[in-house]
Design an enzyme around this catalytic site. Structure first.
Site, short mmCIF file in Angstrom:
data_model
loop_
_atom_site.label_atom_id
_atom_site.label_comp_id
_atom_site.label_asym_id
_atom_site.label_seq_id
_atom_site.Cartn_x
_atom_site.Cartn_y
_atom_site.Cartn_z
CB SER A 68 -0.90 0.01 1.24
OG SER A 68 -1.58 -1.22 1.35
N1 SAH Z 1 0.04 -4.76 3.88
C1 SAH Z 1 0.56 -5.43 2.72
C2 SAH Z 1 -0.38 -5.22 1.58
C3 SAH Z 1 -0.64 -6.47 0.82
S1 SAH Z 1 -1.90 -6.41 -0.42
C4 SAH Z 1 1.96 -4.94 2.44
O1 SAH Z 1 2.42 -4.03 3.18
O2 SAH Z 1 2.64 -5.44 1.55
C5 SAH Z 1 -3.16 -7.39 0.34
C6 SAH Z 1 -2.79 -8.79 0.69
O3 SAH Z 1 -3.98 -9.42 1.19
C7 SAH Z 1 -2.35 -9.66 -0.49
O4 SAH Z 1 -1.08 -10.19 -0.20
C8 SAH Z 1 -3.41 -10.75 -0.58
O5 SAH Z 1 -2.89 -12.02 -0.97
C9 SAH Z 1 -3.93 -10.78 0.83
N2 SAH Z 1 -5.27 -11.36 1.01
C10 SAH Z 1 -6.38 -11.19 0.24
N3 SAH Z 1 -7.42 -11.89 0.74
C11 SAH Z 1 -6.94 -12.50 1.88
C12 SAH Z 1 -7.53 -13.35 2.84
N4 SAH Z 1 -8.81 -13.74 2.79
N5 SAH Z 1 -6.75 -13.80 3.87
C13 SAH Z 1 -5.44 -13.43 3.96
N6 SAH Z 1 -4.84 -12.62 3.07
C14 SAH Z 1 -5.58 -12.16 2.05
#
Ligand code: SAH
Length: 222
Positions: A68
């Site tokens: 993000s």
């Molecule tokens: N905070 C992270 C942002 C990652 S983007 C960072 O700093 O890099 C959002 C993430 O949520 C992705 O990696 C995706 O695989 C995960 N995601 C989506 N649905 C999910 C779920 N039901 N349970 C766990 N992770 C999930």
């Protein structure tokens, strides 16, 4: 330009990010600002995006996912009003960048990621950077992580159509949760606080996150 081993350049880009993108836009929590000045965001970015690690936008991390934008991360962390003794659940570990910030700010972090490859890479990197108060779990974060509940705070980095009920149930009294809610095109951050056993919801900024994908039937979000 070779950015591979230039920690002082990265440190100055990071200091500029904190001033220009965070303080200038009204982020005031000094603990959050300090953590964001310390955590090496470039380590969490894929090699070819490393030179953009301190820019004002999200970055691709593979598997169609993103780290993000720094400002939205700061905003969410500030809204949670975290204390050093807090235990926190993160949903959507992704690169592990926000996990590292949480590890700087609170006592214990549990982070759930559904992509095993992303979870493994984040776990390895967090160990290499010396974080010992973090547990990364592969699973469906819409179900939370009941084993370590209740949590003082929950932060979700992917957008759900509705607030997952399992997450509400894993918040302590006085606990806070921040998450994006909405469709792919239209989402808003919701800050929820448990008061007298009831969730109180405050609508916050508009935002755009990748979707929260539920793998379990129960508590399905989309
Ligand atoms: N905070 C992270 C942002 C990652 S983007 C960072 O700093 O890099 C959002 C993430 O949520 C992705 O990696 C995706 O695989 C995960 N995601 C989506 N649905 C999910 C779920 N039901 N349970 C766990 N992770 C999930």
């Amino acid at each position: 330009m070779d950015f591979s081993d230039n920690s002082s350049l990265f440190a100055s880009l990071r200091a500029h990010m904190v001033d220009a993108q965070l303080r200038a836009r009204g982020v005031k929590d000094e603990r959050v600002l300090d953590a964001m000045a310390r955590v090496p965001r470039h380590e969490f970015a894929p090699e070819r995006y490393r030179h953009q690690a301190y820019d004002d936008h999200p970055l691709p991390i593979g598997e169609g996912q993103t780290i993000s934008q720094p400002y939205i991360v700061a905003l969410m962390l500030e809204a949670l009003a975290l204390s050093p003794a807090d235990r926190v659940l993160e949903v959507g570990t992704g690169s592990g960048y926000l996990t590292a910030l949480l590890a700087e700010l609170v006592a214990r972090v549990f982070s759930v990621e559904r992509h095993a490859a992303l979870a493994g890479a984040a776990r390895d990197l967090l160990v290499r950077l010396g974080y010992t108060n973090v547990k990364v779990i592969v699973g469906d974060g819409t179900q939370g992580f009941a084993e370590a509940a209740p949590y003082d705070a929950i932060i979700v980095s992917a957008a759900a159509a509705e607030v997952p009920v399992a997450l509400l149930a894993q918040l302590a009294e006085g606990g806070r949760m921040i998450l994006p809610v909405g469709t792919a095109d239209s989402q808003q951050l919701q800050l929820i606080r448990i008061e007298g056993g009831q969730p109180r919801i405050a609508l916050r900024e508009l935002c755009r996150f990748v979707p929260l994908v539920s793998d379990t039937h129960q508590g399905r979000v989309q």
